[in-house]
Design a protein around this motif. Structure first.
Motif, PDB file in Angstrom:
ATOM      1  N   GLN A 216       0.861  -1.193   0.000  1.00  5.56           N
ATOM      2  CA  GLN A 216       0.000   0.000   0.000  1.00  5.56           C
ATOM      3  C   GLN A 216       0.889   1.232   0.000  1.00  5.56           C
ATOM      4  N   ASP A 217       0.487   2.178  -0.826  1.00  8.34           N
ATOM      5  CA  ASP A 217       1.230   3.417  -1.031  1.00  8.34           C
ATOM      6  C   ASP A 217       0.468   4.547  -0.337  1.00  8.34           C
ATOM      7  N   PHE A 218       1.171   5.590   0.041  1.00 13.24           N
ATOM      8  CA  PHE A 218       0.546   6.781   0.635  1.00 13.24           C
ATOM      9  C   PHE A 218       0.791   7.954  -0.299  1.00 13.24           C
ATOM     10  N   LYS A 219      -0.246   8.319  -1.038  1.00 13.23           N
ATOM     11  CA  LYS A 219      -0.073   9.290  -2.126  1.00 13.23           C
ATOM     12  C   LYS A 219      -0.097  10.741  -1.667  1.00 13.23           C
ATOM     13  N   ARG A 220      -0.885  11.026  -0.619  1.00 12.90           N
ATOM     14  CA  ARG A 220      -1.021  12.431  -0.221  1.00 12.90           C
ATOM     15  C   ARG A 220       0.195  12.873   0.576  1.00 12.90           C
ATOM     16  N   THR A 230       1.110  13.156  -4.363  1.00 12.95           N
ATOM     17  CA  THR A 230       2.542  13.163  -4.672  1.00 12.95           C
ATOM     18  C   THR A 230       2.840  11.892  -5.450  1.00 12.95           C
ATOM     19  N   GLY A 231       4.116  11.653  -5.723  1.00 13.20           N
ATOM     20  CA  GLY A 231       4.512  10.377  -6.312  1.00 13.20           C
ATOM     21  C   GLY A 231       4.404   9.233  -5.325  1.00 13.20           C
ATOM     22  N   GLY A 232       4.224   9.524  -4.049  1.00 11.81           N
ATOM     23  CA  GLY A 232       4.149   8.486  -3.003  1.00 11.81           C
ATOM     24  C   GLY A 232       5.080   8.852  -1.860  1.00 11.81           C
ATOM     25  N   LEU A 273       3.843  -5.498 -14.485  1.00  7.62           N
ATOM     26  CA  LEU A 273       2.539  -4.845 -14.596  1.00  7.62           C
ATOM     27  C   LEU A 273       2.104  -4.464 -13.187  1.00  7.62           C
ATOM     28  N   TYR A 274       1.939  -3.178 -12.998  1.00  5.92           N
ATOM     29  CA  TYR A 274       1.570  -2.628 -11.686  1.00  5.92           C
ATOM     30  C   TYR A 274       0.085  -2.355 -11.725  1.00  5.92           C
ATOM     31  N   ALA A 275      -0.676  -3.083 -10.915  1.00  2.00           N
ATOM     32  CA  ALA A 275      -2.107  -2.817 -10.812  1.00  2.00           C
ATOM     33  C   ALA A 275      -2.339  -1.977  -9.568  1.00  2.00           C
ATOM     34  N   PHE A 289      -3.164   1.337 -14.194  1.00  2.00           N
ATOM     35  CA  PHE A 289      -2.039   0.426 -14.386  1.00  2.00           C
ATOM     36  C   PHE A 289      -0.781   1.262 -14.606  1.00  2.00           C
ATOM     37  N   ASN A 290       0.336   0.719 -14.153  1.00  2.00           N
ATOM     38  CA  ASN A 290       1.624   1.284 -14.516  1.00  2.00           C
ATOM     39  C   ASN A 290       2.433   0.192 -15.196  1.00  2.00           C
ATOM     40  N   CYS A 291       3.375   0.619 -16.027  1.00  2.00           N
ATOM     41  CA  CYS A 291       4.104  -0.360 -16.850  1.00  2.00           C
ATOM     42  C   CYS A 291       5.488  -0.655 -16.279  1.00  2.00           C
ATOM     43  N   ARG A 292       5.608  -0.524 -14.947  1.00  2.00           N
ATOM     44  CA  ARG A 292       6.928  -0.557 -14.306  1.00  2.00           C
ATOM     45  C   ARG A 292       6.736  -0.799 -12.821  1.00  2.00           C
ATOM     46  N   PHE A 293       7.831  -1.010 -12.120  1.00  2.00           N
ATOM     47  CA  PHE A 293       7.774  -1.114 -10.666  1.00  2.00           C
ATOM     48  C   PHE A 293       7.312   0.224 -10.083  1.00  2.00           C
ATOM     49  N   GLY A 294       6.561   0.173  -9.002  1.00  2.00           N
ATOM     50  CA  GLY A 294       6.118   1.398  -8.340  1.00  2.00           C
ATOM     51  C   GLY A 294       7.195   1.955  -7.432  1.00  2.00           C
ATOM     52  N   ASP A 295       7.106   3.240  -7.226  1.00  2.00           N
ATOM     53  CA  ASP A 295       8.034   3.918  -6.338  1.00  2.00           C
ATOM     54  C   ASP A 295       7.189   4.739  -5.381  1.00  2.00           C
ATOM     55  N   PRO A 296       7.167   4.455  -4.102  1.00  2.00           N
ATOM     56  CA  PRO A 296       8.147   3.728  -3.306  1.00  2.00           C
ATOM     57  C   PRO A 296       7.825   2.271  -2.969  1.00  2.00           C
ATOM     58  N   GLU A 297       6.751   1.672  -3.479  1.00  2.00           N
ATOM     59  CA  GLU A 297       6.385   0.322  -3.012  1.00  2.00           C
ATOM     60  C   GLU A 297       7.488  -0.712  -3.269  1.00  2.00           C
ATOM     61  N   THR A 298       8.242  -0.520  -4.359  1.00  2.00           N
ATOM     62  CA  THR A 298       9.297  -1.485  -4.688  1.00  2.00           C
ATOM     63  C   THR A 298      10.308  -1.641  -3.550  1.00  2.00           C
TER      64      THR A 298
END
Ligand code: AMP
Ligand code: GLY
Length: 437
Positions: A216-220, A230-232, A273-275, A289-298
């Motif tokens: 889980q990411d925290f976007k705000r 934000t980007g996370g 594939l990032y859902a 969807f994103n076509c790459r690893f997520g940042d910062p979840e990775t």
């Protein structure tokens, strides 16, 4: 500290990672610890990574660089080169590449493409309407009438999560529409998906789909999910509140149908594939969807991956994912907190001197992002400056570790969220029951 580039190893694989963020630092760090790897190169990279990889700051010619280095695998971190077709150029030059083709990267690069694939694959997602620049006032207002009471207004370009406004205030929604139109971009209005968010990363090689652990990411930017997107600002994994069959449902209901549809359309997906999902009263529904690893979840996800990373990425790149043995994961939890520069996300202040996060701090959990070097010290050079990863037997322990390390790092004016994973630790995240309104 390892010698620069992690040389003098038993392995033989030479790997080039493209990108410069904390995600690429995490990828490079995992690769540098993999015994099958002899050299890790990153381009452009950032000076916070220099203890574990050889940096190539000039990233203007990735094919030329890969040729010069004679690498066995190229891992493309960010979406921009993927959407621009850098993966295709490298493949045409004969390299094994982790990352989708330009055509398949449209799953992130074009929201219309993604919505079309989902519609035909029968995947649940928010309903959406597009508003082109120059749309008449009355039509904009009529479209707003069809949405709400919570409005989701997106800049329909590549904005890495930064061009989205989610608001209960119609005037704020309208102002964002006008801003995006003023910049010449179309706007996407979406129905609001209500429920806790999940980021599930899947390795995809044609129709073979292998999930990583959910995060889980925290976007705000602000505590309690306040302030702009934000980007996370932080992430944790795995998710104690997710139903036991949650990952399998996402794979079965979202990722496999999309992979199959893309293969059938002649645009097979190869890479990560990032859902991005909300777990609503209907179960998982796709936000993007994103076509790459997520940042910062990775950063926390790779912290818990026990299987050496190079073989995993290589299997996807070479089309042999189906033969890869099941991934092995460490028990426990991992969590990352992002340290952002003063003023981020509106206008990040550059130049602040960072102490306590020198290159070579990977084992303490430091992953560097927007940093530069000045007079031998790391200084802030971007919005998200660095992350700290904590790991523990419990989520609470992972949290304590990350925040304890962060307390040893200083950046004047820097800020971070103190509530990453707090609601999960306190058992306050609930999944709506199926069929509930
Ligand atoms: P995106 O750039 O599409 O990932 O959006 C960034 C963030 O805005 C997401 O991670 C969500 O927190 C929020 N968001 C975007 N679209 C929706 C939606 N349709 N419903 C609820 N939240 C959304
Ligand atoms: N963490 C959000 C993203 O990578 O897009």
């Amino acid at each position: 500290m390892r010698p620069s580039g992690g040389l003098a190893r038993l392995g033989t694989m030479r790997i080039l990672v493209l990108g410069s963020g904390a995600r690429e630092h995490a990828l490079a760090y995992s690769l540098s610890r993999d015994e099958s790897v002899s050299e890790v190169h990153v381009s452009p990279g950032n000076p916070g990574m220099k203890a574990i990889a050889t940096l190539h700051p000039d990233d203007s010619n990735p094919v030329g660089l890969a040729q010069e280095l004679g690498v066995d695998l190229v891992v493309i971190g960010p979406e921009i080169p993927l959407v621009a077709g850098v993966g295709d150029e490298l493949r045409e030059a004969g390299f094994a590449v982790f990352g989708p083709s330009k055509a398949a990267a449209q799953i992130e690069g074009s929201k219309a493409f993604a919505k079309d694939v989902m519609a035909r694959a029968g995947v649940r997602t928010a309903s959406a309407e597009s508003l082109q620049p120059g749309t008449w006032d009355a039509e904009i207002e009529a479209t707003l009438d069809r949405f709400g009471p919570r409005f989701v207004v997106k800049d329909d370009g590549l904005a890495a999560g930064k061009g989205v406004v989610v608001t209960d205030d119609r005037a704020v929604a309208r102002a964002h529409i006008d801003d995006v139109h003023a910049a010449g971009n179309p706007v996407l209005l979406e129905s609001f998906l209500d429920g806790p968010e999940v980021s599930l990363f899947c390795l995809v090689d044609g129709e073979t789909v292998v999930p990583l652990i959910p995060a889980q990411d925290f976007k705000r930017v602000g505590e309690g999910d306040t302030g702009p997107n934000t980007g996370g600002m932080g992430a944790y994994t795995p998710l104690p509140w997710l139903p036991e069959d949650g990952v399998q449902r996402i794979v079965d209901e979202v990722c496999i149908p999309v992979a199959k549809q893309m293969a059938e359309d002649g645009v097979p997906y190869s890479g990560l594939l990032y859902a991005g999902l909300a777990w609503t009263s209907n179960g998982p529904e796709v936000i993007e969807f994103n076509c790459r690893f997520g940042d910062p979840e990775t950063q926390p996800v790779l912290q818990l991956l026990d299987t050496p990373l190079a073989g995993v990425l290589n299997a996807v790149a070479n089309g042999t994912l189906a033969e890869l043995p099941p991934l092995q994961w460490k028990d426990g939890y991992a969590l990352t907190v992002v340290l952002a520069a003063e003023g981020y996300p509106e206008s990040a202040k550059k130049g602040g001197v960072i102490t306590g996060a020198e290159a070579g701090s990977e084992d303490r959990g430091v992953r560097a992002a927007g940093v530069a070097e000045k007079d031998g010290a790391l200084v802030a050079a971007g919005g998200r400056v660095l992350n700290v990863v904590g790991e523990g037997a419990t989520l609470e322990e992972a949290r304590e570790k990350a925040y304890a390390t962060l307390a040893t790092i200083d950046l004047p004016g820097g800020h971070f969220r103190k509530d990453i994973a707090l609601a999960a630790v306190e058992g306050k995240i609930t999944v709506p029951g199926e069929g509930q309104a």
